[in-house]
Motif scaffolding. Sequence first.
Motif, PDB file in Angstrom:
ATOM      1  N   VAL A  11       1.048  -1.087   0.078  1.00  0.00           N
ATOM      2  CA  VAL A  11       0.066   0.103  -0.265  1.00  0.00           C
ATOM      3  C   VAL A  11       0.881   1.341   0.041  1.00  0.00           C
ATOM      4  CG1 VAL A  11      -1.599   1.270   1.468  1.00  0.00           C
ATOM      5  CG2 VAL A  11      -1.915  -1.004   0.929  1.00  0.00           C
ATOM      6  N   SER A  12       2.003   1.110   0.691  1.00  0.00           N
ATOM      7  CA  SER A  12       2.889   2.479   0.934  1.00  0.00           C
ATOM      8  C   SER A  12       3.570   2.783  -0.359  1.00  0.00           C
ATOM      9  CB  SER A  12       3.742   2.400   2.143  1.00  0.00           C
ATOM     10  OG  SER A  12       4.607   1.614   1.873  1.00  0.00           O
ATOM     11  N   THR A  13       3.920   1.569  -1.019  1.00  0.00           N
ATOM     12  CA  THR A  13       4.438   1.893  -2.357  1.00  0.00           C
ATOM     13  C   THR A  13       3.528   2.373  -3.525  1.00  0.00           C
ATOM     14  OG1 THR A  13       5.955   0.040  -1.955  1.00  0.00           O
ATOM     15  CG2 THR A  13       5.728   0.434  -4.141  1.00  0.00           C
ATOM     16  N   VAL A  14       2.214   1.829  -3.655  1.00  0.00           N
ATOM     17  CA  VAL A  14       1.382   2.423  -4.374  1.00  0.00           C
ATOM     18  C   VAL A  14       0.983   3.822  -4.158  1.00  0.00           C
ATOM     19  CG1 VAL A  14      -0.982   1.969  -5.336  1.00  0.00           C
ATOM     20  CG2 VAL A  14       0.770  -0.101  -4.873  1.00  0.00           C
ATOM     21  N   GLY A  56       2.540   6.158  -3.044  1.00  0.00           N
ATOM     22  CA  GLY A  56       3.609   6.910  -3.474  1.00  0.00           C
ATOM     23  C   GLY A  56       3.265   7.489  -4.741  1.00  0.00           C
ATOM     24  N   TYR A  57       2.626   6.565  -5.719  1.00  0.00           N
ATOM     25  CA  TYR A  57       2.341   6.880  -7.225  1.00  0.00           C
ATOM     26  C   TYR A  57       0.994   7.366  -7.316  1.00  0.00           C
ATOM     27  CZ  TYR A  57       6.876   4.725  -8.263  1.00  0.00           C
ATOM     28  OH  TYR A  57       8.188   4.344  -8.521  1.00  0.00           O
ATOM     29  N   ALA A  58       0.053   6.787  -6.534  1.00  0.00           N
ATOM     30  CA  ALA A  58      -1.295   6.811  -6.745  1.00  0.00           C
ATOM     31  C   ALA A  58      -1.869   7.483  -5.294  1.00  0.00           C
ATOM     32  CB  ALA A  58      -2.058   5.742  -7.123  1.00  0.00           C
ATOM     33  N   SER A  59      -1.661   8.405  -5.037  1.00  0.00           N
ATOM     34  CA  SER A  59      -2.163   8.990  -3.722  1.00  0.00           C
ATOM     35  C   SER A  59      -3.667   9.533  -3.768  1.00  0.00           C
ATOM     36  CB  SER A  59      -1.223  10.067  -3.004  1.00  0.00           C
ATOM     37  OG  SER A  59      -1.263  11.274  -4.237  1.00  0.00           O
ATOM     38  N   HIS A  60      -4.017   9.641  -4.842  1.00  0.00           N
ATOM     39  CA  HIS A  60      -5.462  10.196  -5.084  1.00  0.00           C
ATOM     40  C   HIS A  60      -6.267   8.939  -5.232  1.00  0.00           C
ATOM     41  CE1 HIS A  60      -4.050   9.401  -9.154  1.00  0.00           C
ATOM     42  NE2 HIS A  60      -5.281   9.364  -9.169  1.00  0.00           N
ATOM     43  N   GLU A  61      -5.901   7.663  -5.103  1.00  0.00           N
ATOM     44  CA  GLU A  61      -6.898   6.577  -4.783  1.00  0.00           C
ATOM     45  C   GLU A  61      -7.387   6.342  -3.703  1.00  0.00           C
ATOM     46  OE1 GLU A  61      -7.766   5.387  -7.777  1.00  0.00           O
ATOM     47  OE2 GLU A  61      -6.653   5.993  -9.401  1.00  0.00           O
ATOM     48  N   GLU A  62      -7.613   7.205  -2.814  1.00  0.00           N
ATOM     49  CA  GLU A  62      -7.805   7.171  -1.253  1.00  0.00           C
ATOM     50  C   GLU A  62      -8.917   5.896  -0.986  1.00  0.00           C
ATOM     51  OE1 GLU A  62      -6.640   7.345   2.252  1.00  0.00           O
ATOM     52  OE2 GLU A  62      -5.905   8.560   0.626  1.00  0.00           O
ATOM     53  N   GLU A  63     -10.038   5.391  -1.867  1.00  0.00           N
ATOM     54  CA  GLU A  63     -10.871   4.692  -1.577  1.00  0.00           C
ATOM     55  C   GLU A  63     -10.487   3.460  -1.565  1.00  0.00           C
ATOM     56  OE1 GLU A  63     -15.131   2.637  -3.660  1.00  0.00           O
ATOM     57  OE2 GLU A  63     -14.077   4.544  -4.420  1.00  0.00           O
ATOM     58  N   ILE A  64      -9.406   3.011  -2.196  1.00  0.00           N
ATOM     59  CA  ILE A  64      -8.883   1.526  -2.368  1.00  0.00           C
ATOM     60  C   ILE A  64      -8.038   1.397  -1.146  1.00  0.00           C
ATOM     61  CG2 ILE A  64      -7.081   2.058  -3.711  1.00  0.00           C
ATOM     62  CD1 ILE A  64      -8.952  -0.973  -3.776  1.00  0.00           C
ATOM     63  N   PHE A  65      -7.269   2.394  -0.833  1.00  0.00           N
ATOM     64  CA  PHE A  65      -6.433   2.402   0.693  1.00  0.00           C
ATOM     65  C   PHE A  65      -7.324   2.283   1.720  1.00  0.00           C
ATOM     66  CE2 PHE A  65      -3.842   5.142  -2.295  1.00  0.00           C
ATOM     67  CZ  PHE A  65      -3.055   4.090  -2.734  1.00  0.00           C
ATOM     68  N   THR A  66      -8.529   2.756   1.708  1.00  0.00           N
ATOM     69  CA  THR A  66      -9.589   2.569   2.916  1.00  0.00           C
ATOM     70  C   THR A  66     -10.175   1.291   2.819  1.00  0.00           C
ATOM     71  OG1 THR A  66     -10.117   5.099   2.717  1.00  0.00           O
ATOM     72  CG2 THR A  66     -11.816   3.728   3.779  1.00  0.00           C
ATOM     73  N   ASP A  67     -10.583   0.596   1.740  1.00  0.00           N
ATOM     74  CA  ASP A  67     -11.072  -0.687   1.612  1.00  0.00           C
ATOM     75  C   ASP A  67      -9.973  -1.613   2.033  1.00  0.00           C
ATOM     76  OD1 ASP A  67     -13.399   0.710   0.325  1.00  0.00           O
ATOM     77  OD2 ASP A  67     -13.010  -0.085  -1.534  1.00  0.00           O
ATOM     78  N   ILE A  68      -8.785  -1.526   1.692  1.00  0.00           N
ATOM     79  CA  ILE A  68      -7.712  -2.348   2.128  1.00  0.00           C
ATOM     80  C   ILE A  68      -7.661  -2.248   3.731  1.00  0.00           C
ATOM     81  CG2 ILE A  68      -5.359  -2.942   2.197  1.00  0.00           C
ATOM     82  CD1 ILE A  68      -5.381  -2.459  -0.999  1.00  0.00           C
ATOM     83  N   ALA A  69      -7.634  -1.252   4.291  1.00  0.00           N
ATOM     84  CA  ALA A  69      -7.364  -0.986   5.658  1.00  0.00           C
ATOM     85  C   ALA A  69      -8.648  -1.594   6.369  1.00  0.00           C
ATOM     86  CB  ALA A  69      -7.257   0.191   6.180  1.00  0.00           C
TER      87      ALA A  69
END
Length: 194
Positions: free
Chosen positions: A58-61, A63-76
């Motif tokens: 997640v932290s690697t992605v 760095g490149y796609a910080s505006h894709e917040e929904e997917i990071f929330t879903d993963i968490a």
Amino acid sequence: MKKLLIPLTIIIGLFVILALIFAPKYNQFVNLEEEVNQQKSQIETQLQRRGDLIPNLVSTVQGYASHEEEIFTDIAEARSKLSGSENVEEMAEANNDMTSALSRLLAISENYPDLKADSQFTGLRDELAGAENRIAVARKDYNEAVQEYNKNTRTFPGNMVAGILGFNEKPYFEAEESSKEVPEIEFNTEQDDE
């Protein structure tokens, strides 16, 4: 005295016969249940291993796609749900959510050529693929152990012994029907200028 000896002999004989039937079946159920528990533990271990890879991925992605917040929330959320699962059904549901979120995360990487070329990302992606394979094997082994256990709880004389001694059928680790569908992914073609 002889009249009392015959019924007592019959009762003792029946007790011995029942003990000869119940004792091996009881031991078999204990062994089968331990096998199911051990295989469940293997699934938990592999899910934890995958869970440990996720923050790095997640932290690697991010760095490149910080505006894709929904997917990071879903993963968490999926990761939290997975760590809080208390039984096989909850674990399977949380695993399905995590798998769906991770597949969307990996699909997002298609929009970022620099990310796809990043050695840390590709290494993590490969480790994640290996973890997914180990989870699939652990699920298969668990379901085979459950199948053997459940067959013994449902067939004669095991069903009698299981009913009397409280050995109940175990649930399979199954995928939800919705997880068989290909997730729809919308790509944001506009990237933030920062």
